[in-house]
Design a protein around this motif. Structure first.
Motif, PDB file in Angstrom:
ATOM      1  N   PRO A   1     -19.166  78.429 -29.949  1.00 52.59           N
ATOM      2  CA  PRO A   1     -20.612  78.659 -29.922  1.00 52.59           C
ATOM      3  C   PRO A   1     -21.086  79.943 -30.591  1.00 52.59           C
ATOM      4  O   PRO A   1     -22.246  80.044 -30.978  1.00 52.59           O
ATOM      5  N   LYS A   2     -20.198  80.930 -30.752  1.00 52.15           N
ATOM      6  CA  LYS A   2     -20.624  82.242 -31.253  1.00 52.15           C
ATOM      7  C   LYS A   2     -20.217  82.514 -32.696  1.00 52.15           C
ATOM      8  O   LYS A   2     -20.678  83.491 -33.289  1.00 52.15           O
ATOM      9  N   VAL A   3     -19.316  81.688 -33.262  1.00 56.26           N
ATOM     10  CA  VAL A   3     -18.751  82.020 -34.572  1.00 56.26           C
ATOM     11  C   VAL A   3     -18.674  80.799 -35.475  1.00 56.26           C
ATOM     12  O   VAL A   3     -18.790  79.660 -35.024  1.00 56.26           O
ATOM     13  N   ASP A   4     -18.454  81.075 -36.770  1.00 50.94           N
ATOM     14  CA  ASP A   4     -18.216  80.009 -37.734  1.00 50.94           C
ATOM     15  C   ASP A   4     -16.872  79.336 -37.454  1.00 50.94           C
ATOM     16  O   ASP A   4     -15.951  79.963 -36.927  1.00 50.94           O
ATOM     17  N   ASP A   5     -16.764  78.050 -37.797  1.00 54.33           N
ATOM     18  CA  ASP A   5     -15.465  77.377 -37.692  1.00 54.33           C
ATOM     19  C   ASP A   5     -15.065  76.695 -39.000  1.00 54.33           C
ATOM     20  O   ASP A   5     -14.034  76.031 -39.073  1.00 54.33           O
ATOM     21  N   GLU A   6     -15.874  76.880 -40.036  1.00 51.28           N
ATOM     22  CA  GLU A   6     -15.570  76.323 -41.360  1.00 51.28           C
ATOM     23  C   GLU A   6     -16.025  77.322 -42.404  1.00 51.28           C
ATOM     24  O   GLU A   6     -17.169  77.793 -42.377  1.00 51.28           O
ATOM     25  N   ALA A   7     -15.130  77.687 -43.325  1.00 55.14           N
ATOM     26  CA  ALA A   7     -15.481  78.678 -44.343  1.00 55.14           C
ATOM     27  C   ALA A   7     -14.822  78.341 -45.674  1.00 55.14           C
ATOM     28  O   ALA A   7     -13.651  77.956 -45.717  1.00 55.14           O
ATOM     29  N   THR A   8     -15.602  78.475 -46.743  1.00 51.41           N
ATOM     30  CA  THR A   8     -15.077  78.362 -48.107  1.00 51.41           C
ATOM     31  C   THR A   8     -15.489  79.621 -48.857  1.00 51.41           C
ATOM     32  O   THR A   8     -16.664  79.993 -48.862  1.00 51.41           O
ATOM     33  N   ILE A   9     -14.504  80.281 -49.445  1.00 54.22           N
ATOM     34  CA  ILE A   9     -14.743  81.556 -50.129  1.00 54.22           C
ATOM     35  C   ILE A   9     -14.277  81.419 -51.580  1.00 54.22           C
ATOM     36  O   ILE A   9     -13.138  80.994 -51.834  1.00 54.22           O
ATOM     37  N   VAL A  10     -15.111  81.793 -52.513  1.00 54.43           N
ATOM     38  CA  VAL A  10     -14.766  81.749 -53.941  1.00 54.43           C
ATOM     39  C   VAL A  10     -14.711  83.169 -54.482  1.00 54.43           C
ATOM     40  O   VAL A  10     -15.689  83.926 -54.370  1.00 54.43           O
ATOM     41  N   LEU A  11     -13.567  83.520 -55.052  1.00 57.75           N
ATOM     42  CA  LEU A  11     -13.367  84.837 -55.655  1.00 57.75           C
ATOM     43  C   LEU A  11     -13.289  84.678 -57.165  1.00 57.75           C
ATOM     44  O   LEU A  11     -12.524  83.844 -57.662  1.00 57.75           O
ATOM     45  N   THR A  12     -14.063  85.454 -57.889  1.00 54.63           N
ATOM     46  CA  THR A  12     -13.974  85.409 -59.345  1.00 54.63           C
ATOM     47  C   THR A  12     -13.311  86.682 -59.851  1.00 54.63           C
ATOM     48  O   THR A  12     -13.598  87.786 -59.386  1.00 54.63           O
ATOM     49  N   TYR A  13     -12.388  86.508 -60.794  1.00 54.31           N
ATOM     50  CA  TYR A  13     -11.682  87.590 -61.471  1.00 54.31           C
ATOM     51  C   TYR A  13     -11.936  87.431 -62.974  1.00 54.31           C
ATOM     52  O   TYR A  13     -12.454  86.390 -63.418  1.00 54.31           O
ATOM     53  N   PRO A  14     -11.571  88.407 -63.793  1.00 59.18           N
ATOM     54  CA  PRO A  14     -11.835  88.301 -65.229  1.00 59.18           C
ATOM     55  C   PRO A  14     -11.282  87.028 -65.873  1.00 59.18           C
ATOM     56  O   PRO A  14     -11.940  86.441 -66.742  1.00 59.18           O
ATOM     57  N   THR A  15     -10.075  86.591 -65.466  1.00 53.58           N
ATOM     58  CA  THR A  15      -9.487  85.399 -66.097  1.00 53.58           C
ATOM     59  C   THR A  15      -9.007  84.369 -65.077  1.00 53.58           C
ATOM     60  O   THR A  15      -8.269  83.452 -65.430  1.00 53.58           O
ATOM     61  N   THR A  16      -9.397  84.535 -63.821  1.00 52.64           N
ATOM     62  CA  THR A  16      -8.884  83.672 -62.756  1.00 52.64           C
ATOM     63  C   THR A  16      -9.965  83.436 -61.704  1.00 52.64           C
ATOM     64  O   THR A  16     -10.862  84.266 -61.544  1.00 52.64           O
TER      65      THR A  16
END
Length: 365
Positions: free
Chosen positions: A239-254
């Motif tokens: 009830p207090k927190v997220d339970d699904e997360a998607t994180i996208v990290l961008t790097y110079p070539t990756t």
């Protein structure tokens, strides 16, 4: 002559048979579900639990009975345990929020620290911990289960050997049905689903793995930007927190995609690395596949069934012992290292901001 030869043999052989130094450790907290690991490690000859800091006497009694220890080892506060037992290192098995308090108590006394992932609940906590560790010259390690995986090491080796060419995309997936659904203990569940004590929900609990692995695979690169989406798909349990997360990290070539979930029917910790000429699939702790591209969708696949990582990296307590005793020096941006895990915290902090604002967060240069 015979006496001289025997004496010489004893002199040569004694170091080989000499007992290994036993590292004396303290345990800070018992309300982390992984605390059984340190009690199992206490059975080994090179490690000894000399004190436990846990104010919950009922919880402490349960563990000491289970592992055949004495309540004489248990102290109500970390400070009392440190003063009376003088451990050389402390392992944190309480809330993530308590990690800062552990370092605040241990660092000025020159006591080394290893905490369970992630390093801290926030970047501010992490930076204060790092400052204390550097000021007082202590080791501050962070333990992840995937650090022991032979497939993690092999994937890193293959990527850096150029087996699949330069990395273009990394995908890391970590999750299960959720803490309540898998039946974690009540003490663990209470703080794991608390946004203050854990920092967030699945985003922190499982998102940290991908940030840690991506930082290691990419030799300590910081992302250019972080974009995150979180959801609460099971409010009855979380009830207090997220339970699904998607994180996208961008790097110079990756680009790295981190998928963290408390909603998956099958628990998993796996990783995919896509290079210019092939792909690496680390399916679990021991199974790894390499696919080399042929034409549009064809490939040649090689499968690896790997044994444990070479010592000391097959076990987190072996790493702690060897690092503290000066037998092993962690390589730059190693999975356990402070420099890696400060970047992890920077990523997680930006992910929380991105999820809250609905905007991509660009990291300062």
């Amino acid at each position: 002559m015979k006496i001289w030869i025997v004496s010489l043999l004893l002199l040569v052989l004694t170091p080989a048979f000499a007992q290994e130094k036993t590292l004396k450790i303290g345990v800070a907290g018992l309300n982390h579900g992984h605390v059984g690991w340190v009690f199992d490690a206490d059975k080994r000859p090179d490690l000894e639990i000399v004190g436990i800091a846990e104010p919950n006497r009922e919880l402490a009694q349960r563990y000491v009975r289970q592992h055949g220890l004495s309540m004489d080892l248990v102290f109500d506060s970390l400070e009392e345990m440190l003063e009376k037992t003088k451990p050389e290192a402390v392992t944190g098995f309480g809330t993530t929020y308590a990690h800062l308090e552990i370092v605040q108590a241990c660092a000025p006394r020159g006591v080394h620290v290893m905490v369970e992932k992630p390093l801290a609940v926030s970047l501010a906590h992490a930076l204060e911990m790092a400052s204390l560790a550097k000021k007082h010259n202590i080791h501050l390690l962070t333990n992840y289960e995937t650090s022991w995986y032979a497939t993690t090491e092999k994937a890193h080796e293959l990527l850096h050997e150029g087996q699949v060419g330069e990395a273009r995309k990394i995908v890391v997936r970590d999750g299960h049905r959720g803490p309540k659904q898998i039946g974690v203990g009540p003490e663990f569940l209470e703080w794991l689903t608390d946004p203050e004590l854990n920092g967030a929900g699945a985003l922190m609990d499982f998102g940290c793995y991908g940030a840690n692995l991506s930082t290691w695979l990419l030799d300590g690169q910081r992302p250019i930007s972080v974009t995150a989406i979180t959801q609460q798909l099971n409010p009855a349990d979380n009830p207090k927190v997220d339970d699904e997360a998607t994180i996208v990290l961008t790097y110079p070539t990756t680009q790295t995609i981190i998928e963290a979930s408390w909603n998956w029917p099958i628990g998993r910790k796996d990783m995919e690395i896509y290079g210019l000429t092939g792909a690496i699939f680390a399916d679990d702790a021991s199974q790894l596949r390499v696919r080399m591209a042929e034409g549009y969708s064809g490939f040649q696949e090689e499968k690896f069934d790997l044994g444990p990582r070479a010592k000391p990296f097959d076990d987190p307590f072996s790493v702690l012992i060897e690092v503290v005793l000066g037998k092993t020096k962690l390589l730059p941006y190693d999975l356990y290292s402070l420099e890696n895990n400060l970047i992890v915290m920077e990523i997680l902090e930006a992910a929380k901001e991105s999820a809250a604002t609905g905007k991509t967060v660009f990291l300062s240069k």
